[in-house]
Structures are given as C-alpha cells and as structure tokens.
Design a protein around this motif. Structure first.
Motif, PDB file in Angstrom:
ATOM      1  N   PHE A  38       1.299  22.611 108.893  1.00 12.14           N
ATOM      2  CA  PHE A  38       0.357  22.230 107.624  1.00 12.14           C
ATOM      3  C   PHE A  38       0.376  20.819 107.572  1.00 12.14           C
ATOM      4  CE2 PHE A  38      -1.458  23.487 103.567  1.00 12.14           C
ATOM      5  CZ  PHE A  38      -2.162  24.451 103.895  1.00 12.14           C
ATOM      6  N   THR A 123      13.844  23.052 107.443  1.00 15.19           N
ATOM      7  CA  THR A 123      13.161  23.077 106.196  1.00 15.19           C
ATOM      8  C   THR A 123      13.837  24.590 105.444  1.00 15.19           C
ATOM      9  OG1 THR A 123      11.142  22.046 106.563  1.00 15.19           O
ATOM     10  CG2 THR A 123      11.060  23.255 104.785  1.00 15.19           C
ATOM     11  N   GLY A 147       3.738  32.751 108.589  1.00 15.23           N
ATOM     12  CA  GLY A 147       3.614  31.530 108.805  1.00 15.23           C
ATOM     13  C   GLY A 147       4.904  30.996 109.747  1.00 15.23           C
ATOM     14  N   ALA A 148       4.586  29.626 110.055  1.00  8.93           N
ATOM     15  CA  ALA A 148       5.727  29.200 110.824  1.00  8.93           C
ATOM     16  C   ALA A 148       7.027  29.054 110.024  1.00  8.93           C
ATOM     17  CB  ALA A 148       5.527  27.715 111.171  1.00  8.93           C
ATOM     18  N   LEU A 149       6.886  28.484 108.853  1.00 10.63           N
ATOM     19  CA  LEU A 149       8.139  28.259 107.579  1.00 10.63           C
ATOM     20  C   LEU A 149       8.474  29.798 107.274  1.00 10.63           C
ATOM     21  CD1 LEU A 149      10.092  26.338 106.121  1.00 10.63           C
ATOM     22  CD2 LEU A 149       8.276  26.479 104.342  1.00 10.63           C
ATOM     23  N   ALA A 168       2.323  38.035 102.024  1.00  6.26           N
ATOM     24  CA  ALA A 168       1.480  37.330 102.963  1.00  6.26           C
ATOM     25  C   ALA A 168       0.001  38.128 102.566  1.00  6.26           C
ATOM     26  CB  ALA A 168       1.855  37.589 104.525  1.00  6.26           C
ATOM     27  N   SER A 169      -0.977  37.355 103.223  1.00  7.71           N
ATOM     28  CA  SER A 169      -2.369  37.759 102.777  1.00  7.71           C
ATOM     29  C   SER A 169      -2.741  39.025 103.264  1.00  7.71           C
ATOM     30  CB  SER A 169      -3.403  36.551 103.023  1.00  7.71           C
ATOM     31  OG  SER A 169      -3.331  36.043 104.290  1.00  7.71           O
ATOM     32  N   LYS A 173       0.044  40.730 108.978  1.00  2.56           N
ATOM     33  CA  LYS A 173       1.048  39.558 108.502  1.00  2.56           C
ATOM     34  C   LYS A 173       2.240  40.136 108.073  1.00  2.56           C
ATOM     35  CE  LYS A 173      -1.986  35.403 108.164  1.00  2.56           C
ATOM     36  NZ  LYS A 173      -2.211  34.375 107.456  1.00  2.56           N
ATOM     37  N   VAL A 212       5.651  28.066  98.355  1.00  2.00           N
ATOM     38  CA  VAL A 212       4.662  27.113  99.191  1.00  2.00           C
ATOM     39  C   VAL A 212       3.147  27.154  98.888  1.00  2.00           C
ATOM     40  CG1 VAL A 212       6.351  27.525 101.173  1.00  2.00           C
ATOM     41  CG2 VAL A 212       4.167  28.785 101.051  1.00  2.00           C
ATOM     42  N   ILE A 234       8.266  23.681  98.070  1.00  3.11           N
ATOM     43  CA  ILE A 234       8.264  23.235  99.411  1.00  3.11           C
ATOM     44  C   ILE A 234       6.908  22.833  99.828  1.00  3.11           C
ATOM     45  CG2 ILE A 234       8.657  23.809 101.693  1.00  3.11           C
ATOM     46  CD1 ILE A 234      10.802  25.893 100.739  1.00  3.11           C
ATOM     47  N   ALA A 237       0.026  24.838  99.587  1.00  2.00           N
ATOM     48  CA  ALA A 237      -1.010  25.489 100.499  1.00  2.00           C
ATOM     49  C   ALA A 237      -2.242  25.684  99.794  1.00  2.00           C
ATOM     50  CB  ALA A 237      -0.557  26.521 101.218  1.00  2.00           C
ATOM     51  N   LEU A 259      11.511  20.078  97.599  1.00  2.00           N
ATOM     52  CA  LEU A 259      12.032  19.866  98.982  1.00  2.00           C
ATOM     53  C   LEU A 259      11.132  19.386  99.812  1.00  2.00           C
ATOM     54  CD1 LEU A 259      13.681  22.726 101.157  1.00  2.00           C
ATOM     55  CD2 LEU A 259      12.708  20.692 101.978  1.00  2.00           C
ATOM     56  N   LEU A 261      11.308  17.830 103.673  1.00  2.00           N
ATOM     57  CA  LEU A 261      12.280  17.519 104.828  1.00  2.00           C
ATOM     58  C   LEU A 261      12.404  15.876 105.343  1.00  2.00           C
ATOM     59  CD1 LEU A 261      13.923  18.811 107.080  1.00  2.00           C
ATOM     60  CD2 LEU A 261      11.840  19.086 108.463  1.00  2.00           C
ATOM     61  N   LEU A 307      -5.397  26.891 111.584  1.00  2.00           N
ATOM     62  CA  LEU A 307      -3.923  27.099 110.796  1.00  2.00           C
ATOM     63  C   LEU A 307      -4.529  27.055 109.299  1.00  2.00           C
ATOM     64  CD1 LEU A 307      -1.031  26.720 110.318  1.00  2.00           C
ATOM     65  CD2 LEU A 307      -1.480  24.244 110.765  1.00  2.00           C
ATOM     66  N   MET A 308      -5.505  26.295 108.894  1.00  2.00           N
ATOM     67  CA  MET A 308      -6.077  25.994 107.598  1.00  2.00           C
ATOM     68  C   MET A 308      -6.660  27.219 107.154  1.00  2.00           C
ATOM     69  SD  MET A 308      -5.055  23.322 106.334  1.00  2.00           S
ATOM     70  CE  MET A 308      -5.794  23.059 104.856  1.00  2.00           C
ATOM     71  N   ARG A 310      -6.187  30.144 107.973  1.00  2.00           N
ATOM     72  CA  ARG A 310      -4.795  31.389 107.322  1.00  2.00           C
ATOM     73  C   ARG A 310      -5.109  32.457 108.808  1.00  2.00           C
ATOM     74  NH1 ARG A 310      -5.782  32.029 100.888  1.00  2.00           N
ATOM     75  NH2 ARG A 310      -3.738  33.417 101.148  1.00  2.00           N
TER      76      ARG A 310
HETATM   77  P1  NDP Z   1       1.830  28.156 108.034  1.00  2.00           P
HETATM   78  O1  NDP Z   1       2.267  28.540 109.348  1.00  2.00           O
HETATM   79  O2  NDP Z   1       2.738  28.768 107.146  1.00  2.00           O
HETATM   80  O3  NDP Z   1       0.576  28.240 107.756  1.00  2.00           O
HETATM   81  C1  NDP Z   1       0.165  28.101 106.402  1.00  2.00           C
HETATM   82  C2  NDP Z   1       0.093  29.500 105.451  1.00  2.00           C
HETATM   83  O4  NDP Z   1      -0.235  29.186 104.214  1.00  2.00           O
HETATM   84  C3  NDP Z   1      -1.210  30.158 105.824  1.00  2.00           C
HETATM   85  O5  NDP Z   1      -1.014  31.218 106.922  1.00  2.00           O
HETATM   86  C4  NDP Z   1      -1.373  31.321 104.613  1.00  2.00           C
HETATM   87  O6  NDP Z   1      -0.731  32.400 104.744  1.00  2.00           O
HETATM   88  C5  NDP Z   1      -0.717  30.530 103.602  1.00  2.00           C
HETATM   89  N1  NDP Z   1      -1.669  30.061 102.465  1.00  2.00           N
HETATM   90  C6  NDP Z   1      -1.710  30.303 101.222  1.00  2.00           C
HETATM   91  N2  NDP Z   1      -2.546  29.925 100.561  1.00  2.00           N
HETATM   92  C7  NDP Z   1      -3.355  29.068 101.309  1.00  2.00           C
HETATM   93  C8  NDP Z   1      -4.661  28.656 101.304  1.00  2.00           C
HETATM   94  N3  NDP Z   1      -5.294  28.410 100.059  1.00  2.00           N
HETATM   95  N4  NDP Z   1      -5.127  27.888 102.316  1.00  2.00           N
HETATM   96  C9  NDP Z   1      -4.275  27.794 103.452  1.00  2.00           C
HETATM   97  N5  NDP Z   1      -3.393  28.587 103.661  1.00  2.00           N
HETATM   98  C10 NDP Z   1      -2.853  29.382 102.782  1.00  2.00           C
HETATM   99  O7  NDP Z   1       2.238  26.584 107.886  1.00  2.00           O
HETATM  100  P2  NDP Z   1       3.704  25.617 107.739  1.00  2.00           P
HETATM  101  O8  NDP Z   1       4.837  26.517 108.256  1.00  2.00           O
HETATM  102  O9  NDP Z   1       3.421  24.508 108.543  1.00  2.00           O
HETATM  103  O10 NDP Z   1       3.609  25.525 106.279  1.00  2.00           O
HETATM  104  C11 NDP Z   1       3.830  26.346 105.271  1.00  2.00           C
HETATM  105  C12 NDP Z   1       3.967  25.859 103.872  1.00  2.00           C
HETATM  106  O11 NDP Z   1       5.318  25.022 103.757  1.00  2.00           O
HETATM  107  C13 NDP Z   1       2.799  24.702 103.563  1.00  2.00           C
HETATM  108  O12 NDP Z   1       2.590  24.465 102.172  1.00  2.00           O
HETATM  109  C14 NDP Z   1       3.686  23.242 103.906  1.00  2.00           C
HETATM  110  O13 NDP Z   1       3.078  21.982 103.379  1.00  2.00           O
HETATM  111  C15 NDP Z   1       5.118  23.560 103.458  1.00  2.00           C
HETATM  112  N6  NDP Z   1       6.044  22.962 104.281  1.00  2.00           N
HETATM  113  C16 NDP Z   1       6.781  21.993 103.588  1.00  2.00           C
HETATM  114  C17 NDP Z   1       7.775  21.360 104.217  1.00  2.00           C
HETATM  115  C18 NDP Z   1       8.501  20.128 103.568  1.00  2.00           C
HETATM  116  O14 NDP Z   1       9.067  19.445 103.827  1.00  2.00           O
HETATM  117  N7  NDP Z   1       8.246  20.280 102.190  1.00  2.00           N
HETATM  118  C19 NDP Z   1       8.281  21.496 105.329  1.00  2.00           C
HETATM  119  C20 NDP Z   1       7.380  22.536 105.961  1.00  2.00           C
HETATM  120  C21 NDP Z   1       6.164  23.138 105.677  1.00  2.00           C
HETATM  121  P3  NDP Z   1      -1.214  33.576 103.911  1.00  2.00           P
HETATM  122  O15 NDP Z   1      -2.313  34.074 104.649  1.00  2.00           O
HETATM  123  O16 NDP Z   1      -0.180  34.832 104.126  1.00  2.00           O
HETATM  124  O17 NDP Z   1      -1.181  33.347 102.651  1.00  2.00           O
END
Ligand code: NDP
Length: 320
Positions: A38, A123, A147-149, A168-169, A173, A212, A234, A237, A259, A261, A307-308, A310
């Motif tokens: 993300f 993370t 998602g990944a995290l 999750a949404s 998922k 998140v 963390i 999103a 947090l 990373l 990714l954005m 979802r």
């Molecule tokens: P993901 O693979 O988890 O993808 C993002 C997921 O966020 C989406 O699939 C969706 O899941 C969810 N989401 C919820 N609301 C929204 C929205 N309004 N728009 C888009 N997505 C949304 O990504 P990452 O694993 O890369 O990251 C997940 C989160 O963790 C992010 O917020 C990221 O910034 C954060 N992060 C922070 C780190 C740090 O060091 N602080 C390190 C790694 C990640 P769903 O459809 O189920 O809601």
C-alpha cells in the motif's frame, strides 16, 4: 518503471535506463519478483509518511539473484537468491541495495514468496509482539484480513497461539481468513460488528487491535478494545482523518501506539529478535507468505490500481 511526477498509478512509465552500479557496501540484484505494498501506491501519489522525491523508480521489497558486489561487501555470493528491503528502485530488471537491506529467507521459498515476506511479516511481528506484547490465549482483531499484512498477521497470530477475529470487506476474503486459521470472521460493514466483537471476546473487547483502516474505523477500534487494551496504529487505508479523544483512553486505560516499519528496522535489537523468531516460525512450516495476483512489469499501473481498489488478496507481485 520511472516516476517523473507524482499522481495516480499511470504516471509510472516503462523506460530503458543504464544498468545500476553497486557502490561501496552495496549489492546489485537481478530482480525476480517485487512485492507491492500500500505504501508504494501512496508514495507514487505523494501521500506517504515521507516526501517522495522524483524522478524515482518505485518498489521497496523484492527477491532476486545476487549479480554483483560493491566494494567491501562480504558474506554473500553472486548467484544466490536473496530477499531485500530497500527504499526504492525494485520495479526494474536490476536493483542496487545496501548489504544491510538483505533479509534472510528459507531456500524453500519461491521468488514470489520471498518477495512477499519482508514488509508484511516484520510489520505483523512487531504489531503483535514488539509493540502489542501479545500473550498466548489472547484475542487479536485483524483488519483487512485477506490483504498482505492481514494474511501475515493471521498466520503469525495463530503460530503464537492467539485467537483471531478477522475483518474484511467481502465473504470471499473472509473465506481466505478462515482457511488461514481465523477463529471468528466479520464483514467490515456488518451492522452488528461492534457487538459481535464484544461477544466473541467474552464481553470485554479485544486486548489487541491491529488498526490499518483509520478514519471513522479508528473510533470503532477503540470501542472494541478491552480495558487496558492496545490499539496498534499501522495504517490509514481509508485515507480519512481519524480523531482521538484522550479522555476515552483515560476512562478505560487504553494504549494507542503507532508502528512504522521503516523506523523500527533501524532498531537493531528489535530487528534481530523479529528475524530470529520469524526464522523459527517459518522453519516450523506454520508460516508461508500468501502470494496474490502476479503482474508483468509493463502492467505495474494496473497492479497498483487493483491494490487500491481492494480487488486483491495476499501480496501483489510484479515480475520484471
Ligand atoms: P493490503 O494487501 O492489505 O491491501 C489493502 C487493503 O486495505 C484492501 O485490500 C482493503 O481490504 C483494505 N482497505 C480498507 N479500507 C480501504 C480503502 N478505503 N481503500 C482501499 N483499501 C482499503 O495492503 P498492505 O498489506 O500493503 O497494507 C495494509 C495496511 O497496512 C495499509 O494501511 C498499509 O499502509 C499498512 N502498512 C503499514 C506498515 C507500517 O510500517 N506502518 C507496513 C505495512 C503495511 P478490505 O477490502 O478487506 O477492506
């Protein structure tokens, strides 16, 4: 992929650039697979925690084959597969990283699995353990659980004998979250979600939330947290502002901890401990990175957009 001005993912352009030369203490790696976070999308949009300087090549985590060593590098041989956590530059055929950016991964991992490992697993570990101080038998709430995290967090939490509530949404998922061992799954928009989290956790709420989504959901996370519980912030999103009332923390003795990373990686003690524990858990076979959809380098913009939007589960991978 080169970004010359910040904006939506389609600002990335495929260009022919000279082969990068590793400087002192650096390693050149032939990139096999890049893990997309993300944060990469936010950085291209100019909305990340730190300022993005252009021109630049996005991509912070990847796996590949060691190709050339800069002056003074030892302990790594050309020809071996490595996973890397660097700042930028991975969306390319070759990337240069500091030797300190190499992350140990088991030989059994594919290139895509190795690329999916560093950011999400470190993370998740720091969220659950270093900052979350989770104890076996406790409940943890994992948002964006497919998602990944999220998938990394479920796997690590189960390997640490925690009970997991996954949100999750979509039902699809949630199915993935259950397959990874989540004990309770809830749709993010379930109208009774707060009550259901309270019920699942014995009426008190959960002692640990990995937050998140942010925005209005942050307030809700506080409501779902047990007295003396911890909310680990963390991500955001939703990209909406969140509001914090200190009085609410006082009333129930809650802790809210951020947090990031990037800054935790410079804590050598915390990084060593996380690496040791992750190596042990991976070796036990209980932790395998979830590789999500895979795209060609030329389709990077589509990968970022999916990714954005979802649309993805697990770690989005780009293969040069
Ligand atoms: P993901 O693979 O988890 O993808 C993002 C997921 O966020 C989406 O699939 C969706 O899941 C969810 N989401 C919820 N609301 C929204 C929205 N309004 N728009 C888009 N997505 C949304 O990504 P990452 O694993 O890369 O990251 C997940 C989160 O963790 C992010 O917020 C990221 O910034 C954060 N992060 C922070 C780190 C740090 O060091 N602080 C390190 C790694 C990640 P769903 O459809 O189920 O809601």
């Amino acid at each position: 992929m080169l970004v010359e001005r910040l904006g939506s993912p389609d600002v990335m352009e495929l260009r022919d650039l000279p082969l990068p030369e590793p400087g002192p203490g650096q390693i050149r790696v032939k990139v096999e697979a890049v893990g997309i976070n993300f944060a990469d999308v936010l950085a291209v949009a100019g909305e990340y925690l730190t300022r993005t300087r252009v021109p630049y090549t996005p991509g912070m985590e990847f796996a590949g084959i060691v190709d050339a060593l800069g002056e003074g590098v030892s302990g790594v041989q050309p020809g071996v597969r490595v996973a890397c956590l660097g700042g930028t530059g991975a969306l390319a055929e070759y990337a240069v990283v500091p030797a300190a950016g190499l992350i140990p991964v088991p030989e059994s991992f594919s290139a895509a699995q190795a690329a999916a490992f560093p950011v999400s697993y470190f993370t998740a570990y720091h969220g659950l353990k270093t900052l979350g101080a989770a104890q076996p038998g406790q409940w943890v709430l994992v948002q964006a659980a497919a998602g990944a995290l999220g998938t990394a967090s479920i796997q690590l939490a189960k390997a640490m004998d925690l009970n997991v509530i996954a949100m999750a949404s979509t039902e699809e998922k949630l199915e993935l979250a259950r397959n990874l061992g989540a004990d309770v799954t809830l749709l993010q928009d379930d109208p009774d979600r707060v009550q259901k989290v309270m019920e699942a956790s014995g009426g008190r709420g959960v002692p640990l939330v990995l937050e998140v989504v942010g925005g209005k959901r942050f307030q809700e996370s506080l409501k779902m947290t047990a007295p003396r519980g911890r909310v680990i912030v963390i991500g955001n999103a939703s990209r909406e502002p969140a509001h914090l009332q200190p009085g609410e923390l006082m009333k129930r003795n809650l802790t809210v901890t951020g947090l990031w990373l990037t800054s935790l990686m410079s804590d050598q003690e915390a990084t060593r401990e996380a690496a040791q524990e992750l190596t042990r858990l991976v070796g036990s076979g209980r932790v395998t990175p979830q590789v999500g959809p895979t795209y060609a380098l030329a389709d990077s913009a589509r990968a970022f957009q999916d990714l954005m939007d979802r649309k993805t589960t697990g770690k989005v991978i780009i293969e040069p």
